[in-house]
Design a protein around this motif. Structure first.
Motif, PDB file in Angstrom:
ATOM      1  N   ASN A   7       5.229   9.488  -4.474  1.00 13.13           N
ATOM      2  CA  ASN A   7       4.172  10.000  -5.347  1.00 13.13           C
ATOM      3  C   ASN A   7       3.427   8.974  -6.196  1.00 13.13           C
ATOM      4  O   ASN A   7       2.152   8.801  -5.913  1.00 13.13           O
ATOM      5  CB  ASN A   7       4.656  11.117  -6.249  1.00 13.13           C
ATOM      6  N   VAL A   8       4.095   8.296  -6.841  1.00 15.52           N
ATOM      7  CA  VAL A   8       3.311   7.185  -7.659  1.00 15.52           C
ATOM      8  C   VAL A   8       2.785   6.091  -6.628  1.00 15.52           C
ATOM      9  O   VAL A   8       1.650   5.782  -6.716  1.00 15.52           O
ATOM     10  CB  VAL A   8       4.432   6.376  -8.516  1.00 15.52           C
ATOM     11  N   VAL A   9       3.414   5.728  -5.546  1.00 16.80           N
ATOM     12  CA  VAL A   9       2.922   4.529  -4.507  1.00 16.80           C
ATOM     13  C   VAL A   9       1.742   5.305  -4.078  1.00 16.80           C
ATOM     14  O   VAL A   9       0.804   4.568  -3.864  1.00 16.80           O
ATOM     15  CB  VAL A   9       3.968   4.267  -3.817  1.00 16.80           C
ATOM     16  N   GLY A  10       1.768   6.544  -3.639  1.00 18.43           N
ATOM     17  CA  GLY A  10       0.694   7.180  -2.983  1.00 18.43           C
ATOM     18  C   GLY A  10      -0.463   7.553  -3.897  1.00 18.43           C
ATOM     19  O   GLY A  10      -1.659   7.856  -3.310  1.00 18.43           O
ATOM     20  N   SER A  11      -0.406   7.381  -5.095  1.00 20.77           N
ATOM     21  CA  SER A  11      -1.576   7.919  -6.121  1.00 20.77           C
ATOM     22  C   SER A  11      -2.521   6.746  -6.150  1.00 20.77           C
ATOM     23  O   SER A  11      -3.721   6.814  -6.691  1.00 20.77           O
ATOM     24  CB  SER A  11      -0.878   7.970  -7.268  1.00 20.77           C
ATOM     25  N   VAL A  12      -2.362   5.421  -5.503  1.00 19.20           N
ATOM     26  CA  VAL A  12      -3.076   4.485  -5.672  1.00 19.20           C
ATOM     27  C   VAL A  12      -3.592   4.196  -4.049  1.00 19.20           C
ATOM     28  O   VAL A  12      -2.770   3.506  -3.132  1.00 19.20           O
ATOM     29  CB  VAL A  12      -3.008   3.182  -6.255  1.00 19.20           C
ATOM     30  N   PRO A  13      -4.827   4.049  -3.628  1.00 22.75           N
ATOM     31  CA  PRO A  13      -5.198   3.537  -2.266  1.00 22.75           C
ATOM     32  C   PRO A  13      -5.219   2.360  -2.290  1.00 22.75           C
ATOM     33  O   PRO A  13      -6.503   1.797  -1.782  1.00 22.75           O
ATOM     34  CB  PRO A  13      -6.652   4.608  -1.937  1.00 22.75           C
ATOM     35  N   ASP A  14      -4.141   1.544  -2.071  1.00 22.41           N
ATOM     36  CA  ASP A  14      -4.263   0.140  -1.994  1.00 22.41           C
ATOM     37  C   ASP A  14      -3.611  -0.402  -0.730  1.00 22.41           C
ATOM     38  O   ASP A  14      -3.396  -1.646  -0.595  1.00 22.41           O
ATOM     39  CB  ASP A  14      -3.574  -0.458  -3.266  1.00 22.41           C
ATOM     40  N   GLY A  15      -3.457   0.313   0.414  1.00 24.41           N
ATOM     41  CA  GLY A  15      -2.870  -0.025   1.468  1.00 24.41           C
ATOM     42  C   GLY A  15      -1.323   0.220   1.645  1.00 24.41           C
ATOM     43  O   GLY A  15      -0.608  -0.216   2.661  1.00 24.41           O
ATOM     44  N   TRP A  16      -0.757   0.964   0.716  1.00 22.15           N
ATOM     45  CA  TRP A  16       0.646   1.067   0.710  1.00 22.15           C
ATOM     46  C   TRP A  16       1.042   1.776   2.098  1.00 22.15           C
ATOM     47  O   TRP A  16       2.314   1.209   2.348  1.00 22.15           O
ATOM     48  CB  TRP A  16       1.026   1.907  -0.450  1.00 22.15           C
ATOM     49  N   TRP A  17       0.378   2.472   2.638  1.00 26.34           N
ATOM     50  CA  TRP A  17       0.896   3.031   4.126  1.00 26.34           C
ATOM     51  C   TRP A  17       0.967   2.069   5.089  1.00 26.34           C
ATOM     52  O   TRP A  17       1.912   2.224   6.002  1.00 26.34           O
ATOM     53  CB  TRP A  17      -0.117   3.833   4.430  1.00 26.34           C
ATOM     54  N   ARG A  18       0.564   0.865   5.084  1.00 28.72           N
ATOM     55  CA  ARG A  18       0.812  -0.302   6.169  1.00 28.72           C
ATOM     56  C   ARG A  18       2.498  -0.797   5.911  1.00 28.72           C
ATOM     57  O   ARG A  18       3.140  -1.355   6.598  1.00 28.72           O
ATOM     58  CB  ARG A  18      -0.053  -1.460   5.908  1.00 28.72           C
ATOM     59  N   ASP A  19       3.044  -0.577   4.340  1.00 26.64           N
ATOM     60  CA  ASP A  19       4.209  -1.145   4.328  1.00 26.64           C
ATOM     61  C   ASP A  19       4.784  -0.366   3.212  1.00 26.64           C
ATOM     62  O   ASP A  19       4.996  -0.875   2.042  1.00 26.64           O
ATOM     63  CB  ASP A  19       4.170  -2.644   3.756  1.00 26.64           C
ATOM     64  N   ARG A  20       5.196   0.729   3.413  1.00 21.63           N
ATOM     65  CA  ARG A  20       5.905   1.640   2.386  1.00 21.63           C
ATOM     66  C   ARG A  20       7.012   1.064   1.459  1.00 21.63           C
ATOM     67  O   ARG A  20       7.241   1.123   0.538  1.00 21.63           O
ATOM     68  CB  ARG A  20       6.354   2.945   2.964  1.00 21.63           C
ATOM     69  N   ALA A  21       8.047   0.420   2.401  1.00 21.09           N
ATOM     70  CA  ALA A  21       9.173  -0.224   1.722  1.00 21.09           C
ATOM     71  C   ALA A  21       8.513  -1.390   0.634  1.00 21.09           C
ATOM     72  O   ALA A  21       9.121  -1.330  -0.343  1.00 21.09           O
ATOM     73  CB  ALA A  21      10.105  -0.717   2.672  1.00 21.09           C
ATOM     74  N   GLY A  22       7.482  -1.955   1.040  1.00 21.98           N
ATOM     75  CA  GLY A  22       7.100  -2.967   0.367  1.00 21.98           C
ATOM     76  C   GLY A  22       6.580  -2.531  -0.902  1.00 21.98           C
ATOM     77  O   GLY A  22       6.643  -3.365  -2.032  1.00 21.98           O
ATOM     78  N   ALA A  23       5.671  -1.609  -0.789  1.00 15.97           N
ATOM     79  CA  ALA A  23       4.903  -0.981  -1.780  1.00 15.97           C
ATOM     80  C   ALA A  23       5.888  -0.432  -2.888  1.00 15.97           C
ATOM     81  O   ALA A  23       5.732  -0.391  -4.223  1.00 15.97           O
ATOM     82  CB  ALA A  23       3.958  -0.077  -1.324  1.00 15.97           C
ATOM     83  N   THR A  24       7.089   0.247  -2.397  1.00 14.58           N
ATOM     84  CA  THR A  24       8.098   0.895  -3.166  1.00 14.58           C
ATOM     85  C   THR A  24       8.991  -0.464  -3.939  1.00 14.58           C
ATOM     86  O   THR A  24       9.128  -0.038  -5.213  1.00 14.58           O
ATOM     87  CB  THR A  24       8.980   1.620  -2.536  1.00 14.58           C
ATOM     88  N   ALA A  25       9.360  -1.666  -3.217  1.00 15.47           N
ATOM     89  CA  ALA A  25       9.845  -2.450  -3.915  1.00 15.47           C
ATOM     90  C   ALA A  25       8.891  -2.998  -5.075  1.00 15.47           C
ATOM     91  O   ALA A  25       9.372  -3.475  -6.060  1.00 15.47           O
ATOM     92  CB  ALA A  25      10.232  -3.541  -2.876  1.00 15.47           C
ATOM     93  N   ARG A  26       7.809  -3.339  -4.834  1.00 19.74           N
ATOM     94  CA  ARG A  26       6.849  -3.819  -5.800  1.00 19.74           C
ATOM     95  C   ARG A  26       6.816  -3.009  -6.894  1.00 19.74           C
ATOM     96  O   ARG A  26       6.560  -3.356  -8.154  1.00 19.74           O
ATOM     97  CB  ARG A  26       5.553  -3.968  -5.220  1.00 19.74           C
ATOM     98  N   LEU A  27       6.780  -1.413  -6.922  1.00 18.66           N
ATOM     99  CA  LEU A  27       6.678  -0.614  -8.056  1.00 18.66           C
ATOM    100  C   LEU A  27       7.875  -0.786  -8.679  1.00 18.66           C
ATOM    101  O   LEU A  27       7.914  -0.890  -9.840  1.00 18.66           O
ATOM    102  CB  LEU A  27       6.621   0.932  -7.327  1.00 18.66           C
ATOM    103  N   ARG A  28       8.963  -0.803  -8.095  1.00 24.25           N
ATOM    104  CA  ARG A  28      10.518  -1.027  -8.849  1.00 24.25           C
ATOM    105  C   ARG A  28      10.440  -2.323  -9.630  1.00 24.25           C
ATOM    106  O   ARG A  28      10.840  -2.371 -10.620  1.00 24.25           O
ATOM    107  CB  ARG A  28      11.470  -1.297  -7.668  1.00 24.25           C
ATOM    108  N   ASP A  29       9.628  -3.549  -9.070  1.00 22.63           N
ATOM    109  CA  ASP A  29       9.794  -4.548  -9.815  1.00 22.63           C
ATOM    110  C   ASP A  29       8.854  -4.515 -11.337  1.00 22.63           C
ATOM    111  O   ASP A  29       9.177  -5.298 -12.154  1.00 22.63           O
ATOM    112  CB  ASP A  29       9.364  -5.790  -8.814  1.00 22.63           C
TER     113      ASP A  29
END
Length: 135
Positions: A22-44
């Motif tokens: 939900n948090v990753v998906g709240s910003v339309p920054d291209g996260w859908w191209r690399d969901r795992a990468g976007a999630t790892a960036r959120l974690r960091d």
């Protein structure tokens, strides 16, 4: 059990559960191209970006991951829990099992209702992003 209304008031650790999808998906920054990468960036980013001014520290940050991001592992500062099914169900179970105060970071209305019924405090995804407006 988590308590409501308002921020937890007990001395100790506050459990902060982050609905990663939900948090990753709240910003339309291209996260859908690399969901795992976007999630790892959120974690960091979470340890430095998480803004919960009304919630006492220390925090135990747990990020629930699902789907294509299920393989994202935790870090020194952020634990991850891989949902076996729906991430929302896993978050509800974590809240139900919590023996400490808890806060859930999500904008999902259905999930908000489910966890507040269990006594959790809920904040929106903006709490997990830098206050400068960047993501």
């Amino acid at each position: 059990m988590c308590r409501q209304p308002g921020p937890p008031k007990v001395i100790g650790v506050t459990l902060v559960i982050v609905d990663a999808a939900n948090v990753v998906g709240s910003v339309p920054d291209g996260w859908w191209r690399d969901r795992a990468g976007a999630t790892a960036r959120l974690r960091d980013r979470l340890p430095g970006d998480l803004r919960l001014p009304e919630v006492p520290k220390p925090w135990r940050i747990v990020m629930v991951v699902e789907g294509a991001a299920r393989g994202v592992h935790g870090s020194d500062d952020v634990e991850t829990v891989a949902a076996q099914g729906e991430g929302d169900d896993t978050i509800v179970e974590l809240v139900r099992a919590a023996g400490e105060p808890c806060v859930v970071v999500t904008a999902d209305r259905g999930l908000r209702a489910r966890v507040t019924d269990l006594g959790a405090t809920v904040v929106g995804p903006s709490a997990a992003r830098r206050s400068t407006g960047t993501h």
